[in-house]
Design a protein around this motif. Structure first.
Motif, PDB file in Angstrom:
ATOM      1  N   VAL A  16      42.775  39.648  33.960  1.00 57.83           N
ATOM      2  CA  VAL A  16      43.098  38.539  34.858  1.00 57.83           C
ATOM      3  C   VAL A  16      42.266  37.307  34.508  1.00 57.83           C
ATOM      4  O   VAL A  16      42.763  36.178  34.529  1.00 57.83           O
ATOM      5  CB  VAL A  16      42.908  38.954  36.335  1.00 57.83           C
ATOM      6  CG1 VAL A  16      43.098  37.774  37.265  1.00 57.83           C
ATOM      7  CG2 VAL A  16      43.866  40.081  36.692  1.00 57.83           C
ATOM      8  N   SER A  17      41.004  37.517  34.152  1.00 55.94           N
ATOM      9  CA  SER A  17      40.158  36.407  33.721  1.00 55.94           C
ATOM     10  C   SER A  17      40.731  35.747  32.472  1.00 55.94           C
ATOM     11  O   SER A  17      40.776  34.513  32.370  1.00 55.94           O
ATOM     12  CB  SER A  17      38.736  36.896  33.454  1.00 55.94           C
ATOM     13  OG  SER A  17      37.941  35.865  32.941  1.00 55.94           O
ATOM     14  N   HIS A  20      43.579  33.518  33.353  1.00 51.90           N
ATOM     15  CA  HIS A  20      43.128  32.238  33.909  1.00 51.90           C
ATOM     16  C   HIS A  20      42.663  31.297  32.803  1.00 51.90           C
ATOM     17  O   HIS A  20      42.949  30.101  32.836  1.00 51.90           O
ATOM     18  CB  HIS A  20      42.006  32.450  34.917  1.00 51.90           C
ATOM     19  CG  HIS A  20      42.496  32.793  36.283  1.00 51.90           C
ATOM     20  ND1 HIS A  20      43.078  31.869  37.111  1.00 51.90           N
ATOM     21  CD2 HIS A  20      42.490  33.956  36.973  1.00 51.90           C
ATOM     22  CE1 HIS A  20      43.404  32.444  38.258  1.00 51.90           C
ATOM     23  NE2 HIS A  20      43.066  33.717  38.191  1.00 51.90           N
ATOM     24  N   TRP A  21      41.935  31.811  31.815  1.00 51.97           N
ATOM     25  CA  TRP A  21      41.461  30.969  30.718  1.00 51.97           C
ATOM     26  C   TRP A  21      42.636  30.438  29.899  1.00 51.97           C
ATOM     27  O   TRP A  21      42.638  29.273  29.491  1.00 51.97           O
ATOM     28  CB  TRP A  21      40.487  31.732  29.827  1.00 51.97           C
ATOM     29  CG  TRP A  21      39.141  31.867  30.466  1.00 51.97           C
ATOM     30  CD1 TRP A  21      38.706  32.905  31.238  1.00 51.97           C
ATOM     31  CD2 TRP A  21      38.079  30.915  30.456  1.00 51.97           C
ATOM     32  NE1 TRP A  21      37.435  32.662  31.681  1.00 51.97           N
ATOM     33  CE2 TRP A  21      37.032  31.456  31.208  1.00 51.97           C
ATOM     34  CE3 TRP A  21      37.929  29.666  29.862  1.00 51.97           C
ATOM     35  CZ2 TRP A  21      35.828  30.773  31.389  1.00 51.97           C
ATOM     36  CZ3 TRP A  21      36.731  28.998  30.050  1.00 51.97           C
ATOM     37  CH2 TRP A  21      35.699  29.544  30.801  1.00 51.97           C
ATOM     38  N   ARG A  23      45.667  29.939  31.019  1.00 54.72           N
ATOM     39  CA  ARG A  23      46.309  28.907  31.845  1.00 54.72           C
ATOM     40  C   ARG A  23      45.529  27.601  31.759  1.00 54.72           C
ATOM     41  O   ARG A  23      46.102  26.516  31.673  1.00 54.72           O
ATOM     42  CB  ARG A  23      46.400  29.348  33.296  1.00 54.72           C
ATOM     43  CG  ARG A  23      46.983  28.221  34.150  1.00 54.72           C
ATOM     44  CD  ARG A  23      47.004  28.532  35.633  1.00 54.72           C
ATOM     45  NE  ARG A  23      47.574  27.380  36.318  1.00 54.72           N
ATOM     46  CZ  ARG A  23      46.912  26.636  37.177  1.00 54.72           C
ATOM     47  NH1 ARG A  23      45.679  26.921  37.487  1.00 54.72           N
ATOM     48  NH2 ARG A  23      47.477  25.597  37.744  1.00 54.72           N
ATOM     49  N   TYR A  24      44.195  27.684  31.773  1.00 48.99           N
ATOM     50  CA  TYR A  24      43.384  26.474  31.709  1.00 48.99           C
ATOM     51  C   TYR A  24      43.588  25.741  30.379  1.00 48.99           C
ATOM     52  O   TYR A  24      43.799  24.529  30.356  1.00 48.99           O
ATOM     53  CB  TYR A  24      41.904  26.820  31.895  1.00 48.99           C
ATOM     54  CG  TYR A  24      41.011  25.616  31.735  1.00 48.99           C
ATOM     55  CD1 TYR A  24      40.927  24.666  32.743  1.00 48.99           C
ATOM     56  CD2 TYR A  24      40.265  25.424  30.583  1.00 48.99           C
ATOM     57  CE1 TYR A  24      40.129  23.552  32.606  1.00 48.99           C
ATOM     58  CE2 TYR A  24      39.464  24.314  30.432  1.00 48.99           C
ATOM     59  CZ  TYR A  24      39.388  23.383  31.445  1.00 48.99           C
ATOM     60  OH  TYR A  24      38.606  22.279  31.299  1.00 48.99           O
ATOM     61  N   TRP A  41      40.935  25.005  38.809  1.00 48.57           N
ATOM     62  CA  TRP A  41      40.651  26.209  39.590  1.00 48.57           C
ATOM     63  C   TRP A  41      40.634  27.439  38.692  1.00 48.57           C
ATOM     64  O   TRP A  41      39.869  28.372  38.912  1.00 48.57           O
ATOM     65  CB  TRP A  41      41.687  26.402  40.685  1.00 48.57           C
ATOM     66  CG  TRP A  41      41.505  25.530  41.893  1.00 48.57           C
ATOM     67  CD1 TRP A  41      40.740  24.415  41.998  1.00 48.57           C
ATOM     68  CD2 TRP A  41      42.119  25.717  43.151  1.00 48.57           C
ATOM     69  NE1 TRP A  41      40.858  23.883  43.256  1.00 48.57           N
ATOM     70  CE2 TRP A  41      41.696  24.660  43.995  1.00 48.57           C
ATOM     71  CE3 TRP A  41      43.000  26.647  43.659  1.00 48.57           C
ATOM     72  CZ2 TRP A  41      42.113  24.540  45.310  1.00 48.57           C
ATOM     73  CZ3 TRP A  41      43.416  26.509  44.972  1.00 48.57           C
ATOM     74  CH2 TRP A  41      42.968  25.478  45.782  1.00 48.57           C
ATOM     75  N   SER A  42      41.485  27.436  37.663  1.00 49.42           N
ATOM     76  CA  SER A  42      41.519  28.572  36.749  1.00 49.42           C
ATOM     77  C   SER A  42      40.228  28.676  35.951  1.00 49.42           C
ATOM     78  O   SER A  42      39.791  29.765  35.607  1.00 49.42           O
ATOM     79  CB  SER A  42      42.705  28.468  35.796  1.00 49.42           C
ATOM     80  OG  SER A  42      43.894  28.811  36.475  1.00 49.42           O
ATOM     81  N   LEU A  45      37.790  30.236  38.574  1.00 48.77           N
ATOM     82  CA  LEU A  45      38.151  31.626  38.870  1.00 48.77           C
ATOM     83  C   LEU A  45      37.989  32.531  37.659  1.00 48.77           C
ATOM     84  O   LEU A  45      37.578  33.685  37.787  1.00 48.77           O
ATOM     85  CB  LEU A  45      39.584  31.691  39.399  1.00 48.77           C
ATOM     86  CG  LEU A  45      39.790  31.076  40.783  1.00 48.77           C
ATOM     87  CD1 LEU A  45      41.268  31.026  41.118  1.00 48.77           C
ATOM     88  CD2 LEU A  45      39.016  31.839  41.824  1.00 48.77           C
ATOM     89  N   GLY A  46      38.314  32.017  36.475  1.00 49.24           N
ATOM     90  CA  GLY A  46      38.129  32.802  35.261  1.00 49.24           C
ATOM     91  C   GLY A  46      36.675  33.168  35.047  1.00 49.24           C
ATOM     92  O   GLY A  46      36.349  34.293  34.663  1.00 49.24           O
TER      93      GLY A  46
END
Length: 64
Positions: A16-17, A20-21, A23-24, A41-42, A45-46
């Motif tokens: 999941v991390s 997020h990375w 997506r960033y 936010w990603s 959160l990542g």
């Protein structure tokens, strides 16, 4: 003795991390309930998820 639940949770948090990375860095748009979630936010959160994953792996390793 290793704790398989912590290892499994650590692996899930790592995946999941990574999502997020990705997506960033791709600057993908995320819309949740009609609200556009900021890309930064990603990044936060990542980092949090990665820290939790490391903690879970270390806790599983250190459970003698």
């Amino acid at each position: 003795m290793k704790k398989p639940a912590l290892i499994t949770a650590g692996a899930v948090f790592t995946v999941v991390s990574a999502a997020h990375w990705v997506r960033y860095f791709r600057a993908d748009e995320a819309i949740i309930a009609g609200y556009t979630v900021p890309v930064w936010w990603s990044l936060i959160l990542g980092g949090v998820l990665l820290a939790l994953a490391v903690w879970m792996f270390l806790a599983a390793r250190g459970s003698g």
